[in-house]
Design a protein around this motif. Structure first.
Motif, PDB file in Angstrom:
ATOM      1  N   THR A 180       0.829  -1.209   0.000  1.00 24.37           N
ATOM      2  CA  THR A 180       0.000   0.000   0.000  1.00 24.37           C
ATOM      3  C   THR A 180       0.864   1.260   0.000  1.00 24.37           C
ATOM      4  N   GLU A 181       2.003   1.215   0.687  1.00 24.27           N
ATOM      5  CA  GLU A 181       2.908   2.366   0.682  1.00 24.27           C
ATOM      6  C   GLU A 181       3.507   2.579  -0.706  1.00 24.27           C
ATOM      7  N   THR A 211       2.261   1.597  -3.484  1.00 22.65           N
ATOM      8  CA  THR A 211       1.172   2.038  -4.348  1.00 22.65           C
ATOM      9  C   THR A 211       0.911   3.526  -4.183  1.00 22.65           C
ATOM     10  N   ARG A 212       0.840   3.976  -2.950  1.00 20.08           N
ATOM     11  CA  ARG A 212       0.594   5.398  -2.685  1.00 20.08           C
ATOM     12  C   ARG A 212       1.667   6.275  -3.330  1.00 20.08           C
ATOM     13  N   GLU A 213       2.908   5.871  -3.212  1.00 18.04           N
ATOM     14  CA  GLU A 213       3.996   6.692  -3.732  1.00 18.04           C
ATOM     15  C   GLU A 213       4.055   6.658  -5.260  1.00 18.04           C
ATOM     16  N   ARG A 258       1.394   8.955  -6.512  1.00 19.52           N
ATOM     17  CA  ARG A 258       1.854  10.341  -6.350  1.00 19.52           C
ATOM     18  C   ARG A 258       2.767  10.756  -7.494  1.00 19.52           C
ATOM     19  N   ILE A 291      -5.436   2.784   0.686  1.00 18.03           N
ATOM     20  CA  ILE A 291      -4.423   3.679   1.232  1.00 18.03           C
ATOM     21  C   ILE A 291      -4.947   4.424   2.450  1.00 18.03           C
ATOM     22  N   HIS A 295      -4.825  10.049   3.234  1.00 17.28           N
ATOM     23  CA  HIS A 295      -3.547  10.091   2.518  1.00 17.28           C
ATOM     24  C   HIS A 295      -3.729   9.849   1.025  1.00 17.28           C
ATOM     25  N   ALA A 296      -4.930  10.053   0.511  1.00 14.47           N
ATOM     26  CA  ALA A 296      -5.229   9.623  -0.858  1.00 14.47           C
ATOM     27  C   ALA A 296      -5.539  10.785  -1.796  1.00 14.47           C
ATOM     28  N   VAL A 343      -4.484  10.074  -5.300  1.00 16.89           N
ATOM     29  CA  VAL A 343      -5.360   9.128  -5.982  1.00 16.89           C
ATOM     30  C   VAL A 343      -6.531   9.882  -6.618  1.00 16.89           C
TER      31      VAL A 343
END
Length: 520
Positions: A47-48, A50-52, A55, A238, A242-243, A246
């Motif tokens: 998930t980390e 994916t988040r980055e 971004r 996420i 913090h999305a 997205v």
């Protein structure tokens, strides 16, 4: 060239993510993959990562419009493959062999440098997926990718929730991209009503589907619905606090043109004129289809004209049949369209039709949106048009599916071993026949699903196609269709048969070598 957004998790290795961003924006597939492998060896959460990665690509995977008309020639551009493949990477991680759980993300990052700024790819100003699709000559020195829609701040509007959602959807219909994005960001701040807001995002994507296929290309073959789903599922994975990136990657595009609502209008008119506007009453029906009713609907969708498809759906709904179970039957028809596809370049309409049905099924199972009944008509007519398209395109057609001679003497493990080899060698007919042999043997379906999912993850170069491979497997695990095994046959056909770019095993071999796995 790092963006101003900070790494959100203090414990995340900021320098590694900065290096990953640098290599992706430099369009360096190998360099970006090497950084990713280092993060994976550190055991960083999916998930980390994916988040980055969202971004990093969010500012550069938008386009001003979904088609160009240069020199009198229409070219399409769907710019969401990075986001779609990130969505599929999370469920695939639990479906494939455990040693390969990071592979879907590795495929995504391998693709990502080729997915940046597809608008300038069409102009020959940047290398990537669309320059190889259209064989466009491009300067080999990677230019800086362009942001076509800058990020925005939320805009609050007055009114009831219904009035605010209607206002947002009106902005979408008008193509007011940035105002609609700002209003949506404001709507997402209404936390108690966030579920309704997300449902309307998915709805806005799913009603936007072109109404013809023959001698056409995929401008709006459901992609806005797929993008909305990816936005929702990634945001939930996420965490919405913090999305924001997205939302930036997913929401503005819903209003980008062209936009097509004529199919949805058909659904509205049929339900109003032939079913007395009884959406909520009909949605509450739970009676499943009989095997004969399912076979009838599949045949009508596959072999008859649009008006017959509408009549069949109306008759089933009037007879008290469950809309969700009707959708199961439509998915069987969609799988059959894939099975009747032959040449690798002919898969576009078949695969997008199936993914549309899969996404409508997810929408039914995730939200209780008041207008979801109308989407049955879009889904059925999407597949009807896809079947007609394939029937009139050379290189396609029905064929007999039969287990290989002597396969009754093979063990389940032997069949799966032969199946994976056939899938990775891109032998579509053999893959389908081996899947049929496994099914005929009555073996446990779980290892078969894992083999099909793993093969879909290994084959790369455009990981949107991994998502399409997963769709059939997702539906197999949820469907109540009598002919559900047809979905597994279609999964094998699609993975081995669809169009590939370059060496489809290159990214897998690099991943296996970096992670110390046997890539044979």
């Amino acid at each position: 060239m790092a963006t101003t957004a900070a790494v959100l998790n203090e414990s995340a290795p900021a320098s590694d993510y900065a290096r990953l961003e640098e290599r992706i924006l430099a369009r360096d597939q190998k360099g970006a993959s090497d950084v990713l492998y280092r993060l994976m060896k550190q055991g960083r959460p999916l998930t980390e990562i994916t988040r980055e990665t969202v971004r990093i690509h969010a500012p550069y995977t938008h386009v001003p419009y979904h088609q160009r008309l240069d020199d009198g020639i229409v070219k399409f551009v769907n710019n969401d493959h990075c986001l779609l493949s990130e969505r599929v990477g999370l469920p695939l991680a639990s479906m494939i062999r455990p040693a390969l759980r990071y592979l879907p993300m590795a495929q995504t990052v391998w693709y990502m440098p080729t997915g940046l700024d597809p608008w300038n790819q069409l102009l020959g100003r940047a290398p990537g997926h669309y320059t190889r699709l259209y064989d466009i000559q491009v300067n080999t020195t990677p230019p800086t990718p362009e942001r076509h829609w800058p990020d925005q701040e939320p805009l609050q509007v007055e009114g009831t929730l219904r009035e605010r959602l209607n206002h947002w959807l009106t902005l979408v219909q008008r193509g007011d991209v940035l105002p609609s994005y700002r209003v949506f960001l404001g709507l997402m701040q209404d936390v108690p009503n966030r579920r309704h807001v997300l449902a309307h995002l998915a709805f806005a994507g799913l009603i936007d589907v072109q109404d013809r296929m023959w001698h056409n290309r995929s401008y709006t073959t459901g992609h806005k619905g797929y993008r909305a789903r990816a936005t929702i599922e990634l945001g939930e994975a996420i965490g919405w606090d913090h999305a924001h990136d997205v939302l930036y990657a997913g929401v503005p595009d819903i209003a980008v043109g062209p936009r097509w609502y004529s199919g949805y209008e058909l659904g509205c008119n049929v339900i109003q004129n032939l079913l007395d506007g009884r959406d909520q009453e009909l949605l509450a029906q739970t009676t499943p289809l009989t095997a004969a009713e399912e076979a009838m609907l599949v045949d009508v969708i596959m072999r008859q004209r649009e008006f017959s498809v509408v009549d069949a759906l109306v008759a089933l709904l009037r007879a008290g049949r469950s809309p969700r179970r009707i959708l199961d039957a439509i998915q069987v028809a969609a799988a059959q369209v894939i099975l009747e596809t032959g040449e690798p370049n002919n898969y576009s309409m078949a695969q997008h039709g199936y993914e549309y049905c899969n996404t409508v099924g997810w929408f039914y199972d995730t939200f209780e949106h008041p207008h979801r009944l109308k989407l049955l008509f879009l889904a059925a007519l999407f597949i009807n048009r896809g079947s007609e398209h394939q029937a009139n395109t050379p290189g396609n057609g029905r064929r007999a599916i039969a287990p290989p001679v002597g396969s009754e003497a093979w063990s389940s493990g032997q069949i799966l071993e032969k199946l994976e080899a056939a899938l990775l060698a891109l032998r579509a007919d053999e893959s389908v026949d081996l899947t049929a042999a496994y099914l005929k043997g009555g073996y446990d379906r779980t290892p078969l699903v894992q083999t099909l999912a793993t093969a879909a993850s290994i084959v790369g170069n455009d990981p949107h196609n991994q998502e399409l491979g997963l769709c059939t497997l997702e539906d197999y695990l949820h469907t109540q269709a009598h002919d559900r095994d047809r979905l597994l046959l279609a999964s094998a056909q699609h993975t081995a048969g669809h169009r590939k770019y370059g060496d489809p095993l290159e990214a897998y071999r690099r991943f296996a070598e970096a992670m110390g796995l046997d890539a044979r």
